[in-house]
Motif scaffolding. Structure first.
Motif, mmCIF file in Angstrom:
data_model
loop_
_atom_site.group_PDB
_atom_site.id
_atom_site.type_symbol
_atom_site.label_atom_id
_atom_site.label_comp_id
_atom_site.label_asym_id
_atom_site.label_seq_id
_atom_site.Cartn_x
_atom_site.Cartn_y
_atom_site.Cartn_z
ATOM 1 N N ASP A 189 0.932 -1.197 -0.001
ATOM 2 C CA ASP A 189 0.028 0.115 0.079
ATOM 3 C C ASP A 189 0.881 1.268 0.000
ATOM 4 O O ASP A 189 0.416 2.387 0.367
ATOM 5 N N GLN A 190 2.285 1.263 -0.445
ATOM 6 C CA GLN A 190 3.163 2.477 -0.363
ATOM 7 C C GLN A 190 2.212 3.350 -1.300
ATOM 8 O O GLN A 190 1.762 3.132 -2.532
ATOM 9 N N VAL A 191 2.552 4.797 -0.889
ATOM 10 C CA VAL A 191 2.253 5.779 -1.690
ATOM 11 C C VAL A 191 3.167 6.083 -3.012
ATOM 12 O O VAL A 191 2.890 6.435 -4.029
ATOM 13 N N SER A 192 4.517 6.183 -2.700
ATOM 14 C CA SER A 192 5.435 6.576 -3.455
ATOM 15 C C SER A 192 6.206 5.171 -4.005
ATOM 16 O O SER A 192 6.261 4.199 -3.316
ATOM 17 N N GLN A 193 6.483 5.126 -5.290
ATOM 18 C CA GLN A 193 7.282 4.181 -5.990
ATOM 19 C C GLN A 193 8.343 3.910 -4.960
ATOM 20 O O GLN A 193 8.782 2.890 -5.126
ATOM 21 N N TRP A 194 8.973 4.956 -4.671
ATOM 22 C CA TRP A 194 10.423 4.800 -4.092
ATOM 23 C C TRP A 194 10.295 4.582 -2.476
ATOM 24 O O TRP A 194 11.291 4.716 -1.619
ATOM 25 N N GLY A 195 9.035 3.942 -2.162
ATOM 26 C CA GLY A 195 9.212 3.880 -0.375
ATOM 27 C C GLY A 195 8.671 4.623 0.144
ATOM 28 O O GLY A 195 8.510 5.981 -0.053
ATOM 29 N N ASP A 196 7.817 4.449 1.392
ATOM 30 C CA ASP A 196 7.229 5.310 2.210
ATOM 31 C C ASP A 196 8.079 5.662 3.601
ATOM 32 O O ASP A 196 8.529 4.826 4.164
ATOM 33 N N SER A 197 8.115 6.916 3.867
ATOM 34 C CA SER A 197 8.786 7.142 5.024
ATOM 35 C C SER A 197 7.729 7.322 6.128
ATOM 36 O O SER A 197 7.115 8.489 6.080
ATOM 37 N N LEU A 198 7.708 6.624 7.230
ATOM 38 C CA LEU A 198 6.932 6.702 8.301
ATOM 39 C C LEU A 198 7.549 7.360 9.569
ATOM 40 O O LEU A 198 8.548 6.901 10.090
ATOM 41 N N TYR A 199 7.269 8.662 9.814
ATOM 42 C CA TYR A 199 8.199 9.382 10.902
ATOM 43 C C TYR A 199 8.004 8.788 12.178
ATOM 44 O O TYR A 199 6.790 8.584 12.571
ATOM 45 N N TRP A 200 9.361 8.703 12.676
ATOM 46 C CA TRP A 200 9.153 8.416 14.252
ATOM 47 C C TRP A 200 8.898 9.561 15.159
ATOM 48 O O TRP A 200 9.568 10.379 15.806
ATOM 49 N N ASP A 201 7.511 9.899 15.144
ATOM 50 C CA ASP A 201 6.940 11.233 15.814
ATOM 51 C C ASP A 201 5.929 10.952 17.213
ATOM 52 O O ASP A 201 5.546 11.761 17.627
ATOM 53 N N GLU A 202 5.676 9.640 17.378
ATOM 54 C CA GLU A 202 5.140 9.544 18.555
ATOM 55 C C GLU A 202 5.516 10.142 20.015
ATOM 56 O O GLU A 202 6.715 9.848 20.249
ATOM 57 N N GLY A 203 4.989 11.139 20.453
ATOM 58 C CA GLY A 203 5.347 11.951 21.598
ATOM 59 C C GLY A 203 6.441 12.854 21.289
ATOM 60 O O GLY A 203 7.091 13.330 22.183
ATOM 61 N N GLY A 204 6.435 13.273 19.879
ATOM 62 C CA GLY A 204 7.433 14.238 19.254
ATOM 63 C C GLY A 204 8.439 13.368 18.306
ATOM 64 O O GLY A 204 8.813 12.186 18.622
ATOM 65 N N GLN A 205 8.994 14.129 17.373
ATOM 66 C CA GLN A 205 9.649 13.693 16.366
ATOM 67 C C GLN A 205 10.793 13.345 17.087
ATOM 68 O O GLN A 205 11.638 14.091 17.759
ATOM 69 N N LYS A 206 11.605 12.139 16.890
ATOM 70 C CA LYS A 206 12.720 11.658 17.260
ATOM 71 C C LYS A 206 13.743 12.092 16.250
ATOM 72 O O LYS A 206 13.426 11.800 15.019
ATOM 73 N N VAL A 207 15.103 12.362 16.804
ATOM 74 C CA VAL A 207 16.137 12.958 16.214
ATOM 75 C C VAL A 207 17.551 12.300 16.495
ATOM 76 O O VAL A 207 17.659 12.271 17.645
ATOM 77 N N PHE A 208 18.338 11.927 15.439
ATOM 78 C CA PHE A 208 19.693 11.641 15.791
ATOM 79 C C PHE A 208 20.558 12.744 16.091
ATOM 80 O O PHE A 208 20.450 13.829 15.362
ATOM 81 N N VAL A 209 21.326 12.571 17.107
ATOM 82 C CA VAL A 209 22.353 13.789 17.543
ATOM 83 C C VAL A 209 23.488 13.200 17.286
ATOM 84 O O VAL A 209 24.266 12.237 17.766
ATOM 85 N N PRO A 210 24.421 13.829 16.155
ATOM 86 C CA PRO A 210 25.808 13.490 15.880
ATOM 87 C C PRO A 210 26.611 13.435 17.136
ATOM 88 O O PRO A 210 26.723 14.325 18.092
#
Length: 298
Positions: A189-210
């Motif tokens: 059921d993906q929307v984009s031919q090139w894969g769908d990105s489901l954001y890790w945003d439960e409780g706020g967007q999660k972010v990698f910190v270098p």
């Protein structure tokens, strides 16, 4: 089992049960941690199977090879990108060894940066957890994004090959601009031919910190064929980040979770995805299990 006392009251018996969590024995030798439920029931859980535990601690420092994949991931990889080019090495800090992957400046895709290999799990599963620790190099420029390891099944569809419900699926991770974390999905059921990105945003967007180690963990449960009831849950540093129970991975029971796809590179495609400098990302404590995973930071 879980009866604390029985008292005759003249007509029948008054039964007092042990409180929830009291230890008991459910009589099943294949379960452990048996406890009472507070209403007289006693049950335990089957111990989890750890299928893969790649910690790299026993490897020699220096270039990582295909032969080492067998030792760390319990099976051979049919092919690999980036290893012969020396883009994966075993590094060490404070006595802890880990896998360091390099991404040369300007190198987009797995042919020019990072590394990729697939490892069959030796069996097929309806439910699995995958977890690993990851650290992006200090000052890393995330640009537009890049791929990270995950589980897959069947043909492990990627590269614009949209699954049809009978051929395969994949559930890798991606970093996106500013280090935002997403689940990168190939599913019918993906929307984009090139894969769908489901954001890790439960409780706020999660972010990698270098420069900081982060633990990522994903649980996948196969759907009833043709039904949108598959589970996709992910945790970032122990906090729930993605929680879906409406995923359609497949339309046939012939498809299950059967492969680790260790995949990491900058891209997308095109120069606007290219790393702006020579970059590194470190990976450690990669675990695949039939149950939840908890490990201390490297």
């Amino acid at each position: 089992l879980c009866e604390a006392s029985v008292t005759h009251n003249g007509a029948s018996c008054d039964v007092t049960f042990e409180p929830p969590g009291a230890m008991c024995d459910d009589g099943d030798p294949e379960t452990e941690g048996d406890v009472c439920d507070g209403t007289g029931g006693c049950s335990g859980e089957a111990p989890y199977d750890v299928l893969v535990y790649a910690h790299f601690q026993d490897q020699e420092l220096g270039t990582y090879s295909k032969d080492m994949i067998i030792e760390d991931f319990q099976n051979a990889a049919p092919w690999a990108n980036g290893l012969d080019e020396g883009r994966a090495t075993v590094a060490e800090e404070d006595g802890e060894r880990f896998l360091r992957v390099s991404y040369p400046e300007g190198g987009v895709g797995s042919a020019l940066g990072g590394c990729q290999f697939k490892v069959p799990l030796g069996d097929a599963y309806e439910e699995l957890y995958v977890s690993y620790w990851v650290r992006f190099g200090q000052g890393l420029d995330f640009v537009k994004g890049g791929k990270m390891p995950g589980l897959c099944g069947g043909d492990c569809n990627t590269g614009g090959n949209v699954p049809d419900g009978t051929d395969g699926f994949s559930a890798r991770l991606m970093w996106r601009p500013d280090g935002k974390v997403t689940q990168y999905m190939y599913m019918p059921d993906q929307v984009s031919q090139w894969g769908d990105s489901l954001y890790w945003d439960e409780g706020g967007q999660k972010v990698f910190v270098p420069g900081e180690w982060h633990q990522v963990q994903t649980r996948l449960v196969m759907n009833t064929p043709g039904v949108h009831d598959g589970v996709l849950q992910s945790w970032f540093d122990g906090q729930l980040a993605l929680d879906r129970d409406d995923i359609r991975y497949r339309d046939t029971t012939d498809l299950q979770l059967d492969t680790l796809y260790f995949s990491t590179f900058f891209g997308g495609s095109g120069e606007d995805w290219a790393p702006t400098a020579d970059e590194v990302v470190d990976f450690d404590e990669l675990v695949i299990s039939t149950g939840p995973i908890s490990f201390d930071a490297p």
